[in-house]
Design a protein around this motif. Sequence first.
Motif, mmCIF file in Angstrom:
data_model
loop_
_atom_site.group_PDB
_atom_site.id
_atom_site.type_symbol
_atom_site.label_atom_id
_atom_site.label_comp_id
_atom_site.label_asym_id
_atom_site.label_seq_id
_atom_site.Cartn_x
_atom_site.Cartn_y
_atom_site.Cartn_z
ATOM 1 N N ASN A 215 100.867 67.446 31.392
ATOM 2 C CA ASN A 215 101.635 66.244 31.756
ATOM 3 C C ASN A 215 103.110 66.347 31.380
ATOM 4 N N GLY A 216 103.543 67.501 30.839
ATOM 5 C CA GLY A 216 104.941 67.717 30.502
ATOM 6 C C GLY A 216 105.312 67.396 29.071
ATOM 7 N N HIS A 217 104.415 66.793 28.303
ATOM 8 C CA HIS A 217 104.706 66.486 26.900
ATOM 9 C C HIS A 217 104.840 67.779 26.095
ATOM 10 N N VAL A 218 105.893 67.851 25.286
ATOM 11 C CA VAL A 218 106.182 69.055 24.503
ATOM 12 C C VAL A 218 105.936 68.755 23.027
ATOM 13 N N VAL A 219 105.181 69.636 22.360
ATOM 14 C CA VAL A 219 104.904 69.460 20.937
ATOM 15 C C VAL A 219 105.272 70.730 20.184
ATOM 16 N N ASP A 220 105.719 70.552 18.952
ATOM 17 C CA ASP A 220 105.883 71.650 18.009
ATOM 18 C C ASP A 220 104.726 71.540 17.013
ATOM 19 N N PHE A 221 103.744 72.428 17.160
ATOM 20 C CA PHE A 221 102.559 72.332 16.316
ATOM 21 C C PHE A 221 102.869 72.688 14.863
ATOM 22 N N VAL A 222 102.287 71.919 13.961
ATOM 23 C CA VAL A 222 102.250 72.212 12.526
ATOM 24 C C VAL A 222 100.774 72.142 12.168
ATOM 25 N N SER A 223 100.134 73.291 12.061
ATOM 26 C CA SER A 223 98.682 73.301 12.049
ATOM 27 C C SER A 223 98.131 74.117 10.888
ATOM 28 N N VAL A 224 97.120 73.544 10.206
ATOM 29 C CA VAL A 224 96.399 74.264 9.161
ATOM 30 C C VAL A 224 95.077 74.744 9.746
ATOM 31 N N LEU A 225 94.793 76.020 9.566
ATOM 32 C CA LEU A 225 93.544 76.612 10.022
ATOM 33 C C LEU A 225 92.531 76.575 8.887
ATOM 34 N N TYR A 226 91.339 76.047 9.183
ATOM 35 C CA TYR A 226 90.266 75.931 8.196
ATOM 36 C C TYR A 226 89.069 76.772 8.626
ATOM 37 N N ARG A 227 88.311 77.235 7.627
ATOM 38 C CA ARG A 227 87.007 77.834 7.893
ATOM 39 C C ARG A 227 85.937 76.833 7.448
ATOM 40 N N ALA A 228 84.975 76.582 8.334
ATOM 41 C CA ALA A 228 83.893 75.655 8.040
ATOM 42 C C ALA A 228 82.747 76.387 7.351
ATOM 43 N N HIS A 229 82.253 75.795 6.267
ATOM 44 C CA HIS A 229 81.091 76.315 5.546
ATOM 45 C C HIS A 229 79.999 75.244 5.536
#
Length: 324
Positions: free
Chosen positions: A264-278
């Motif tokens: 849809n044209g929306h622009v984001v700058d991701f700030v993302s934490v990657l997790y491992r699920a246990h």
Amino acid sequence: MTLMQLRAVWGNRPLMAASAGALIQDEHGRVLLQRRGDDGLWGEPGGALEPGEDFLTGARRELFEETGLDCPNLTLLPLPEGLQDGPELFHRYPNGHEIYIIGMRAHGTLPAAALERAAPDDSGETLELRWFPLDALPDLSNNANRASMNVLRARAGLPPLPLAPTPPAPPVGNFLMDLRRVIGPRPWFAPGSNVLVTDDRGRLLLLRHGHTRLWTLPGGSLEPGETFAQTAARELHEETGLRATHLDPLHLFAGPEYRFTYPNGHVVDFVSVLYRAHGVTGTLTPQPGEVLEVGWFSPDDLPPEEDLSGELIRANLRWWRTHG
């Protein structure tokens, strides 16, 4: 659009501020603090990121603007020590603006004598700079500063400072959609979490997203007052029906390479934490409309990069292949 420009139309309502703090210590273990121009209290140098900026670059820039100093060995603290998030990091500025601070802390060292060449810019943000022993800290400006000092105090074997009471976090809604009604498609930070879920054969769970029709990991955007871990747990359950007994933070991804444009044209700058699920439990139940398809993939059988949902997901999967 800057944070101040957004305030002109958003008002005082809470925003999430992607921010970097710089924890600088001298050879005696003292911490460098600035007396702030807005409330006259003390805190670490730091502030909000600019669009396209990563946290270390932001920490270096804020340190230089607020002190005139450069710290060659400034580095981001590891997870979870460096992570800033949660409802206790709510802050109301003297002008009434409300924010939830999310982001990362950086740490470095400078000799005590470096303060002699300090030269803050003329913005009025810094009234004074001084070294303080960790067991004799001044009145601190907000909980983000107290939490940062507690990281250093824990390293020094000191008890934590109590945090000031804060209002309860607002109910989970759709913050990003509400914000888009104000800012339109302009670039804006989108803090969030993604989750690695593997089966007993070591295969990774991927979802084909209903809006982009590309493969992605379970995950999504923070709501104001959420922690990254709470977002990871919520999005995992919403999108897959699964729950994890423990989520292990692995790595934070942020910077200009993780800008993404939605259909849809929306622009984001991701700030993302990657997790491992246990300890994953539950029946895999894709979220109707949001998830078109699910798949389990081995490291040598992942979808081609053009079928993945942007550079953030590609980087997440490279991290998984490299670290296992």
